[in-house]
Design a protein around this motif. Structure first.
Motif, PDB file in Angstrom:
ATOM      1  N   GLY A  68      -6.097   2.994   3.788  1.00 23.06           N
ATOM      2  CA  GLY A  68      -6.178   2.355   2.489  1.00 23.06           C
ATOM      3  C   GLY A  68      -7.356   2.768   1.634  1.00 23.06           C
ATOM      4  O   GLY A  68      -7.355   2.553   0.424  1.00 23.06           O
ATOM      5  N   TRP A  69      -8.385   3.363   2.259  1.00 20.07           N
ATOM      6  CA  TRP A  69      -9.598   3.706   1.526  1.00 20.07           C
ATOM      7  C   TRP A  69      -9.300   4.883   0.598  1.00 20.07           C
ATOM      8  O   TRP A  69      -8.583   5.799   0.958  1.00 20.07           O
ATOM      9  N   PRO A  70      -9.867   4.864  -0.602  1.00 15.41           N
ATOM     10  CA  PRO A  70      -9.558   5.924  -1.567  1.00 15.41           C
ATOM     11  C   PRO A  70     -10.062   7.310  -1.141  1.00 15.41           C
ATOM     12  O   PRO A  70      -9.502   8.320  -1.545  1.00 15.41           O
ATOM     13  N   GLU A  71     -11.106   7.371  -0.345  1.00 11.66           N
ATOM     14  CA  GLU A  71     -11.645   8.635   0.165  1.00 11.66           C
ATOM     15  C   GLU A  71     -11.892   8.448   1.657  1.00 11.66           C
ATOM     16  O   GLU A  71     -11.579   7.402   2.212  1.00 11.66           O
ATOM     17  N   CYS A 115      -4.912  -4.938  -4.565  1.00 10.63           N
ATOM     18  CA  CYS A 115      -4.948  -6.313  -4.049  1.00 10.63           C
ATOM     19  C   CYS A 115      -4.223  -6.445  -2.709  1.00 10.63           C
ATOM     20  O   CYS A 115      -4.707  -7.128  -1.814  1.00 10.63           O
ATOM     21  N   ASP A 116      -3.078  -5.797  -2.540  1.00 14.73           N
ATOM     22  CA  ASP A 116      -2.337  -5.922  -1.283  1.00 14.73           C
ATOM     23  C   ASP A 116      -3.098  -5.297  -0.115  1.00 14.73           C
ATOM     24  O   ASP A 116      -3.093  -5.816   1.001  1.00 14.73           O
ATOM     25  N   PHE A 120      -4.584  -7.264   3.217  1.00  8.95           N
ATOM     26  CA  PHE A 120      -4.326  -6.768   4.565  1.00  8.95           C
ATOM     27  C   PHE A 120      -5.635  -6.548   5.325  1.00  8.95           C
ATOM     28  O   PHE A 120      -5.777  -6.984   6.476  1.00  8.95           O
ATOM     29  N   LEU A 121      -6.598  -5.876   4.687  1.00  6.08           N
ATOM     30  CA  LEU A 121      -7.862  -5.583   5.366  1.00  6.08           C
ATOM     31  C   LEU A 121      -8.651  -6.848   5.675  1.00  6.08           C
ATOM     32  O   LEU A 121      -9.297  -6.940   6.718  1.00  6.08           O
ATOM     33  N   PHE A 122      -8.596  -7.822   4.770  1.00  8.59           N
ATOM     34  CA  PHE A 122      -9.288  -9.074   5.036  1.00  8.59           C
ATOM     35  C   PHE A 122      -8.723  -9.726   6.300  1.00  8.59           C
ATOM     36  O   PHE A 122      -9.480 -10.136   7.186  1.00  8.59           O
ATOM     37  N   HIS A 123      -7.412  -9.782   6.409  1.00 12.33           N
ATOM     38  CA  HIS A 123      -6.805 -10.435   7.574  1.00 12.33           C
ATOM     39  C   HIS A 123      -7.015  -9.627   8.858  1.00 12.33           C
ATOM     40  O   HIS A 123      -7.190 -10.216   9.933  1.00 12.33           O
ATOM     41  N   GLN A 124      -7.050  -8.307   8.744  1.00 13.23           N
ATOM     42  CA  GLN A 124      -7.381  -7.484   9.908  1.00 13.23           C
ATOM     43  C   GLN A 124      -8.833  -7.720  10.331  1.00 13.23           C
ATOM     44  O   GLN A 124      -9.134  -7.762  11.522  1.00 13.23           O
TER      45      GLN A 124
END
Length: 148
Positions: A68-71, A115-116, A120-124
């Motif tokens: 998910g990270w842009p780079e 946002c999605d 996801f990352l917050f819950h992970q």
């Protein structure tokens, strides 16, 4: 603007975070470094975190970060006390997970991720932090074999 630029060149210290966040950052470093070298991080993470569940949850989080990270998600060497900006953001995300503050996590990541992905990352991160905490990480004390 000057203040914002100076913040980019100031590295935060790993020791400024609570123990759980420190473990998460260090585990993320190992996952990424091991991945780059073709090694499986699970055995070493399970020993370090004293939990197979924690190791697996950290790996799921790191995979989510990498996808998910842009780079490329930048990490320092495992022995470094200074944090890359990405690692510092992961530490802040861990703090929001510890506090259960998804709104703050969204605020932290809104300029970086959709946002999605943030959700996801917050819950992970919540799952990884909970697994690390449940492993009851205490300083390892070798058993006394001499009978003293």
């Amino acid at each position: 603007m000057t203040r914002d630029l100076s913040a980019l060149f100031t590295f935060r210290d790993l020791r400024s975070f609570p123990l759980t966040a420190m473990h998460l950052i260090m585990a993320a470093r190992l996952c990424i470094i091991y991945g780059q070298s073709g090694r499986d991080p699970v055995p070493d993470l399970a020993v370090r975190l004293r939990s197979m569940d924690a190791a697996r949850r950290v790996i799921l989080l790191v995979r989510g970060l990498q996808e998910g990270w842009p780079e490329h998600f930048l990490v320092h060497r495992p022995c470094a006390m200074s944090l890359s900006p990405d690692e510092a953001l992961l530490g802040d995300l861990a703090l929001t997970a510890i506090q259960g503050d998804e709104a703050e996590a969204t605020r932290l990541l809104r300029e970086t991720l959709p946002c999605d992905v943030t959700h996801f990352l917050f819950h992970q991160t919540v799952a990884a932090v909970a697994a690390i905490r449940s492993a009851q990480l205490q300083p390892h004390r070798p058993e006394n074999r001499c009978g003293c």
